[in-house]
Design a protein around this motif. Structure first.
Motif, PDB file in Angstrom:
ATOM      1  N   GLN A  60      31.410  37.586  42.718  1.00 54.11           N
ATOM      2  CA  GLN A  60      32.335  36.448  42.767  1.00 54.11           C
ATOM      3  C   GLN A  60      31.615  35.133  42.459  1.00 54.11           C
ATOM      4  N   ARG A  61      30.427  34.959  42.991  1.00 55.30           N
ATOM      5  CA  ARG A  61      29.665  33.732  42.737  1.00 55.30           C
ATOM      6  C   ARG A  61      29.284  33.621  41.273  1.00 55.30           C
ATOM      7  N   LEU A  62      28.866  34.729  40.677  1.00 55.03           N
ATOM      8  CA  LEU A  62      28.528  34.714  39.252  1.00 55.03           C
ATOM      9  C   LEU A  62      29.771  34.408  38.423  1.00 55.03           C
ATOM     10  N   HIS A  63      30.889  34.983  38.803  1.00 52.23           N
ATOM     11  CA  HIS A  63      32.156  34.719  38.106  1.00 52.23           C
ATOM     12  C   HIS A  63      32.480  33.229  38.146  1.00 52.23           C
ATOM     13  N   THR A  64      32.326  32.627  39.307  1.00 53.31           N
ATOM     14  CA  THR A  64      32.599  31.194  39.460  1.00 53.31           C
ATOM     15  C   THR A  64      31.682  30.359  38.571  1.00 53.31           C
ATOM     16  N   MET A  65      30.415  30.726  38.515  1.00 48.10           N
ATOM     17  CA  MET A  65      29.464  29.979  37.681  1.00 48.10           C
ATOM     18  C   MET A  65      29.851  30.071  36.204  1.00 48.10           C
ATOM     19  N   PHE A  66      30.192  31.264  35.740  1.00 48.33           N
ATOM     20  CA  PHE A  66      30.595  31.418  34.344  1.00 48.33           C
ATOM     21  C   PHE A  66      31.938  30.752  34.067  1.00 48.33           C
ATOM     22  N   GLU A  67      32.809  30.724  35.050  1.00 42.63           N
ATOM     23  CA  GLU A  67      34.099  30.042  34.876  1.00 42.63           C
ATOM     24  C   GLU A  67      33.879  28.542  34.666  1.00 42.63           C
ATOM     25  N   CYS A  68      32.905  27.979  35.359  1.00 36.32           N
ATOM     26  CA  CYS A  68      32.544  26.568  35.138  1.00 36.32           C
ATOM     27  C   CYS A  68      32.025  26.376  33.719  1.00 36.32           C
ATOM     28  N   ALA A  69      31.238  27.320  33.232  1.00 35.55           N
ATOM     29  CA  ALA A  69      30.724  27.229  31.858  1.00 35.55           C
ATOM     30  C   ALA A  69      31.861  27.316  30.843  1.00 35.55           C
ATOM     31  N   VAL A  70      32.853  28.154  31.115  1.00 26.26           N
ATOM     32  CA  VAL A  70      34.026  28.235  30.225  1.00 26.26           C
ATOM     33  C   VAL A  70      34.757  26.899  30.227  1.00 26.26           C
ATOM     34  N   ASN A  71      34.940  26.328  31.406  1.00 24.48           N
ATOM     35  CA  ASN A  71      35.644  25.039  31.518  1.00 24.48           C
ATOM     36  C   ASN A  71      34.885  23.917  30.826  1.00 24.48           C
ATOM     37  N   ASP A  72      33.552  23.976  30.874  1.00 22.33           N
ATOM     38  CA  ASP A  72      32.723  22.957  30.229  1.00 22.33           C
ATOM     39  C   ASP A  72      32.490  23.259  28.748  1.00 22.33           C
ATOM     40  N   PRO A  74      30.571  25.572  26.948  1.00 27.07           N
ATOM     41  CA  PRO A  74      29.457  26.180  26.216  1.00 27.07           C
ATOM     42  C   PRO A  74      29.749  27.647  25.860  1.00 27.07           C
ATOM     43  N   ILE A  75      30.713  28.258  26.573  1.00 27.56           N
ATOM     44  CA  ILE A  75      31.171  29.610  26.231  1.00 27.56           C
ATOM     45  C   ILE A  75      32.690  29.607  26.246  1.00 27.56           C
ATOM     46  N   THR A  76      33.277  30.589  25.563  1.00 24.55           N
ATOM     47  CA  THR A  76      34.742  30.638  25.487  1.00 24.55           C
ATOM     48  C   THR A  76      35.349  31.720  26.356  1.00 24.55           C
ATOM     49  N   ARG A  77      34.499  32.634  26.855  1.00 16.48           N
ATOM     50  CA  ARG A  77      34.995  33.757  27.647  1.00 16.48           C
ATOM     51  C   ARG A  77      34.034  34.026  28.800  1.00 16.48           C
ATOM     52  N   ASN A  78      34.598  34.313  29.953  1.00 14.14           N
ATOM     53  CA  ASN A  78      33.796  34.621  31.131  1.00 14.14           C
ATOM     54  C   ASN A  78      33.418  36.106  31.090  1.00 14.14           C
ATOM     55  N   PRO A  79      32.129  36.423  30.925  1.00 10.96           N
ATOM     56  CA  PRO A  79      31.734  37.830  30.845  1.00 10.96           C
ATOM     57  C   PRO A  79      31.896  38.586  32.157  1.00 10.96           C
ATOM     58  N   VAL A  80      32.096  37.879  33.237  1.00 15.71           N
ATOM     59  CA  VAL A  80      32.269  38.536  34.534  1.00 15.71           C
ATOM     60  C   VAL A  80      33.755  38.828  34.785  1.00 15.71           C
ATOM     61  N   GLY A  81      34.617  38.261  33.964  1.00 16.33           N
ATOM     62  CA  GLY A  81      36.056  38.413  34.154  1.00 16.33           C
ATOM     63  C   GLY A  81      36.544  39.847  34.138  1.00 16.33           C
ATOM     64  N   SER A  82      35.871  40.719  33.406  1.00 13.29           N
ATOM     65  CA  SER A  82      36.315  42.114  33.319  1.00 13.29           C
ATOM     66  C   SER A  82      35.633  43.023  34.335  1.00 13.29           C
ATOM     67  N   ILE A  83      34.775  42.463  35.161  1.00 16.75           N
ATOM     68  CA  ILE A  83      34.070  43.260  36.176  1.00 16.75           C
ATOM     69  C   ILE A  83      34.988  43.430  37.378  1.00 16.75           C
ATOM     70  N   GLU A  84      35.262  44.672  37.724  1.00 20.05           N
ATOM     71  CA  GLU A  84      36.143  44.937  38.861  1.00 20.05           C
ATOM     72  C   GLU A  84      35.381  44.752  40.172  1.00 20.05           C
ATOM     73  N   LEU A  85      36.048  44.093  41.091  1.00 18.96           N
ATOM     74  CA  LEU A  85      35.469  43.921  42.422  1.00 18.96           C
ATOM     75  C   LEU A  85      35.891  45.091  43.298  1.00 18.96           C
ATOM     76  N   SER A  86      34.984  45.528  44.139  1.00 17.17           N
ATOM     77  CA  SER A  86      35.344  46.572  45.086  1.00 17.17           C
ATOM     78  C   SER A  86      36.359  46.001  46.069  1.00 17.17           C
ATOM     79  N   ALA A  87      37.148  46.873  46.634  1.00 17.43           N
ATOM     80  CA  ALA A  87      38.152  46.437  47.598  1.00 17.43           C
ATOM     81  C   ALA A  87      37.462  45.729  48.753  1.00 17.43           C
ATOM     82  N   LYS A  88      38.081  44.677  49.206  1.00 18.52           N
ATOM     83  CA  LYS A  88      37.523  43.923  50.326  1.00 18.52           C
ATOM     84  C   LYS A  88      37.654  44.763  51.591  1.00 18.52           C
ATOM     85  N   ALA A  89      36.531  44.959  52.244  1.00 18.40           N
ATOM     86  CA  ALA A  89      36.522  45.757  53.472  1.00 18.40           C
ATOM     87  C   ALA A  89      37.236  44.990  54.581  1.00 18.40           C
ATOM     88  N   THR A  90      38.088  45.681  55.273  1.00 18.96           N
ATOM     89  CA  THR A  90      38.780  45.052  56.396  1.00 18.96           C
ATOM     90  C   THR A  90      38.241  45.644  57.687  1.00 18.96           C
TER      91      THR A  90
END
Length: 146
Positions: A60-72, A74-90
């Motif tokens: 999630q943190r890496l995704h956020t960092m790349f999302e900032c790069a997309v917004n700024d 220098p890149i047009t696509r977030n490479p972490v966007g297609s990475i599936e997150l494991s279900a949040k443990a409850t």
């Protein structure tokens, strides 16, 4: 960092630790526009994670960092966007039994005096309606069924 509220300082520290520990060894020397989803998936697959929660947070943190790069831009696509997150443990909820609730409420009524007994009434209401604090706070008198 001076002058920042504690929570922002903690957030920065958590991001720095996560990036330094999990991502920088693999990605630091690569141009940002050369980092692909396949690379990220490979790193995720080869990393020995402390727990699924740590893994989820790091991604999630890496995704956020790349999302900032997309917004700024220098890149047009977030490479972490297609990475599936494991279900949040409850965490399993272990509510108080009726006997335990009665003991707690009885103790509060015994030790609290005067206007402080409103706290005993609050917990009695909370225990026996199964309402969460936010739900109780949002409750309006006209919603109470007497």
């Amino acid at each position: 960092m001076d002058g920042q509220p504690g929570s922002r300082r903690g957030t920065r520290k958590n991001y720095r630790i996560s990036l330094t520990l999990y991502w920088m060894p693999h990605l630091a020397l690569l141009p940002i526009d050369q980092i692909s989803s396949a690379m990220i998936r490979k790193i995720v697959g080869e990393t020995k994670w402390k727990s699924s929660r740590v893994k989820r947070s790091a991604i999630q943190r890496l995704h956020t960092m790349f999302e900032c790069a997309v917004n700024d831009e220098p890149i047009t696509r977030n490479p972490v966007g297609s990475i599936e997150l494991s279900a949040k443990a409850t965490k399993p909820v272990a509510p108080f039994t009726v006997v335990e609730a009665d003991v707690i409420i009885g103790h509060l009524y015994k030790v609290l005096t005067g206007s402080m007994q409103v706290y005993a009434a609050y917990f009695e209401f909370a225990f026996y309606t199964d309402m969460r604090p936010g739900e109780i706070a949002a409750l309006r008198w006209e919603e109470v069924n007497t």
